[in-house]
Enzyme design. Sequence first.
Site, PDB file in Angstrom:
ATOM      1  N   ARG A  23     -47.319 -10.795   0.546  1.00 40.72           N
ATOM      2  CA  ARG A  23     -48.514 -11.761  -0.516  1.00 40.72           C
ATOM      3  C   ARG A  23     -48.124 -13.382   0.679  1.00 40.72           C
ATOM      4  O   ARG A  23     -47.288 -14.525   0.832  1.00 40.72           O
ATOM      5  CB  ARG A  23     -48.321 -12.170  -2.015  1.00 40.72           C
ATOM      6  N   GLU A  47     -47.646  -2.790  -0.549  1.00 40.25           N
ATOM      7  CA  GLU A  47     -48.606  -3.857  -1.664  1.00 40.25           C
ATOM      8  C   GLU A  47     -48.694  -4.739  -0.555  1.00 40.25           C
ATOM      9  O   GLU A  47     -48.125  -5.490   0.031  1.00 40.25           O
ATOM     10  CB  GLU A  47     -48.300  -4.041  -3.002  1.00 40.25           C
ATOM     11  N   THR A  76     -52.094  -8.127  -7.014  1.00 37.56           N
ATOM     12  CA  THR A  76     -52.779  -9.130  -7.564  1.00 37.56           C
ATOM     13  C   THR A  76     -54.671  -9.033  -7.933  1.00 37.56           C
ATOM     14  O   THR A  76     -55.420  -9.241  -7.499  1.00 37.56           O
ATOM     15  CB  THR A  76     -52.663 -10.124  -7.394  1.00 37.56           C
ATOM     16  N   LYS A 136     -45.113  -1.537 -13.940  1.00 36.30           N
ATOM     17  CA  LYS A 136     -44.840  -2.638 -13.737  1.00 36.30           C
ATOM     18  C   LYS A 136     -43.613  -4.231 -14.937  1.00 36.30           C
ATOM     19  O   LYS A 136     -44.555  -4.441 -15.315  1.00 36.30           O
ATOM     20  CB  LYS A 136     -46.130  -3.325 -12.760  1.00 36.30           C
ATOM     21  N   GLY A 165     -38.737 -10.994  -8.376  1.00 34.56           N
ATOM     22  CA  GLY A 165     -37.490 -11.462  -8.216  1.00 34.56           C
ATOM     23  C   GLY A 165     -36.523 -11.105  -8.508  1.00 34.56           C
ATOM     24  O   GLY A 165     -34.809 -11.217  -8.032  1.00 34.56           O
ATOM     25  N   GLY A 185     -40.667  -9.207  -3.223  1.00 32.05           N
ATOM     26  CA  GLY A 185     -41.438  -9.783  -2.612  1.00 32.05           C
ATOM     27  C   GLY A 185     -40.360 -10.452  -1.400  1.00 32.05           C
ATOM     28  O   GLY A 185     -40.367 -10.062  -0.417  1.00 32.05           O
TER      29      GLY A 185
END
Length: 217
Positions: A23, A47, A76, A136, A165, A185
């Site tokens: 992202r 992803e 997303t 998820k 997280g 992430g």
Amino acid sequence: MDTSTRRAPSAALIDTGVVPILRGKRTGEHLPAVIDALVDNGIRCLEITTNTPDGFAAVAAARARYGTEVELGMGTVLTPQHVDAAEQAGATFIVSPHTDPALAAEAVARGLGYYPGAFTATEVLTAWRLGATAVKIFPASVAGPRYLKELSGPIDGVALMPTGGVTLDLVPEYLAAGAIAVGMGGPLLGDALDGGSLTELGARARAVLDVIREARS
């Protein structure tokens, strides 16, 4: 909904046990190099989010480079239009922060993997009954591995993937609690999408894969 066509988690996801979440809010210029660095260091399932600049183009380019060697998905995903654009780009799965029957119907009809976000037992079972490939658990950091363990007790048989997280030190605990894989992430990507060190990114990727192999053994 008929979930007889539910898409199972891919071999790439099951084997490696981690999905890096790419992202980038400011620019997409570093996406190709970041994807290559992750793949070069053993990652096989990625992803890229819809709100990352040039995210769809990056998926299409990576699909052209790697063919079926790497599983590529869009994250997303918020609308049926996102589902269509993801499939057109070459994504084989979609990920959402929420559970939406319309998105579930689109994903199942197209044969795409579907990873909807959920948190409570009711939400998890709703997502699963809509045809989720895995649910998820998001945001996982709010409750941690103990919550996942408690949650998985009464809903045994539902594939769970904690995301949000998830840090390296907690990966073994999430796997022990019943996760089939984890989404990662910032703790994995660091500042790579902003031009940070690809060497350090590769080292983090190898470290995550090593921890997962050790935890599973």
